[in-house]
Design a protein around this motif. Structure first.
Motif, PDB file in Angstrom:
ATOM      1  N   ILE A   1      14.537  47.223   4.325  1.00 60.96           N
ATOM      2  CA  ILE A   1      14.403  47.828   3.000  1.00 60.96           C
ATOM      3  C   ILE A   1      15.257  49.092   2.909  1.00 60.96           C
ATOM      4  O   ILE A   1      15.962  49.324   1.925  1.00 60.96           O
TER       5      ILE A   1
ATOM      6  N   VAL B   1      14.529  45.332  -4.336  1.00 61.80           N
ATOM      7  CA  VAL B   1      14.182  44.625  -3.107  1.00 61.80           C
ATOM      8  C   VAL B   1      12.945  43.773  -3.353  1.00 61.80           C
ATOM      9  O   VAL B   1      11.893  44.281  -3.752  1.00 61.80           O
TER      10      VAL B   1
ATOM     11  N   VAL C   1      17.767  41.923  -3.448  1.00 65.03           N
ATOM     12  CA  VAL C   1      17.811  41.913  -1.986  1.00 65.03           C
ATOM     13  C   VAL C   1      16.482  41.324  -1.524  1.00 65.03           C
ATOM     14  O   VAL C   1      15.428  41.920  -1.768  1.00 65.03           O
TER      15      VAL C   1
ATOM     16  N   LEU D   1      10.757  48.406  -5.223  1.00 62.12           N
ATOM     17  CA  LEU D   1      10.162  47.479  -4.263  1.00 62.12           C
ATOM     18  C   LEU D   1       9.225  46.512  -4.969  1.00 62.12           C
ATOM     19  O   LEU D   1       8.285  46.933  -5.651  1.00 62.12           O
TER      20      LEU D   1
ATOM     21  N   SER E   1      18.959  48.822   2.066  1.00 66.77           N
ATOM     22  CA  SER E   1      19.336  48.284   0.759  1.00 66.77           C
ATOM     23  C   SER E   1      20.090  49.320  -0.062  1.00 66.77           C
ATOM     24  O   SER E   1      19.955  50.526   0.170  1.00 66.77           O
TER      25      SER E   1
ATOM     26  N   CYS F   1      10.283  41.460  -1.592  1.00 69.79           N
ATOM     27  CA  CYS F   1       9.688  41.087  -0.305  1.00 69.79           C
ATOM     28  C   CYS F   1       8.912  39.792  -0.472  1.00 69.79           C
ATOM     29  O   CYS F   1       7.897  39.750  -1.183  1.00 69.79           O
TER      30      CYS F   1
END
Length: 224
Positions: free
Chosen positions: A122, A131, A50, A26, A125, A133
């Protein structure tokens, strides 16, 4: 010109956000208005990230038919609706502006809905995904800052470059300066950064920096 990509020596932890399954890597992406953060997000997405866009999530959760939309209308009345039945954001803004209780009521409706949608996107994914953000107000938002991001990418650009970009979008320079003043400073964003990207140059220079950051993120993800 200053170094275009910087990696902080701070220990930001393992980079896996435990509450999500799959436990993706993340990453937060932030930057002041006019910095070109959205361009960096698009470049990262093209490389395989992503991207979860905080502004898009905030818009989506108040679309007609969504629970948050219904609760907003119930709390503030049909006067906050546009002619087509969608939320009239300027009208809602006028209702809550200067009214602390109304603002808290609105946040009590939207913030949980936004966080739930963030978690959903999330969690959806790929297990080995990275990911990113896209959060304009990462430093300013306690809810956003509370998420356990493994890395934070901060996008910067010189003041005059940012002002020129905003002016080209129809934002008067005085208004642009006021918006910047209401946001966190470069120093405050740098304090939470793992990577700093300088977006004051050419697209080729920007892509080179993004490639460096992406390679570092992929290496980190592969080791976990």
């Amino acid at each position: 010109m200053k170094q275009t990509v910087e990696q902080s020596g701070a220990n930001r932890g393992p980079g896996r956000f435990v509450p999500y399954d799959p436990a993706v890597l993340l990453v937060a992406l932030t930057g002041g208005i006019g910095s070109g953060k959205s361009t960096v997000a698009a470049l990262l997405e093209a490389r395989g990230a992503v991207v979860v866009d905080a502004d898009a999530v905030a818009r989506d959760v108040v679309e007609p038919g969504k629970p948050a939309f219904e609760r907003i209308v119930e709390r503030f009345g049909t006067g906050v609706l546009a002619a087509d039945g969608t939320l009239d954001r300027p009208a809602l803004g006028r209702v809550v502006f200067g009214d602390e209780a109304a603002r808290k009521d609105l946040e009590g409706i939207t913030h949980p809905a936004i966080n739930e949608e963030f978690v959903r996107r999330i969690a959806g994914s790929p297990a080995d995904g990275i990911v990113v953000c896209d959060i304009p107000l990462l430093v300013e938002s306690q809810q956003a800052a509370a998420r356990n991001y493994g890395d934070v990418i901060v996008v910067e650009a010189p003041l005059e470059v940012r002002l020129d970009r905003l002016e080209s979008r129809g934002v008067p320079r005085d208004d642009a300066r006021a918006r910047m003043k209401a946001q966190a400073t470069d120093e405050e964003r740098r304090a939470v950064a793992t990577f700093v990207i300088d977006n004051g140059g050419t697209l080729a220079e920007l892509e080179r920096q993004v490639d460096e950051v992406w390679a570092a993120l992929r290496e980190k993800a592969a080791k976990q």
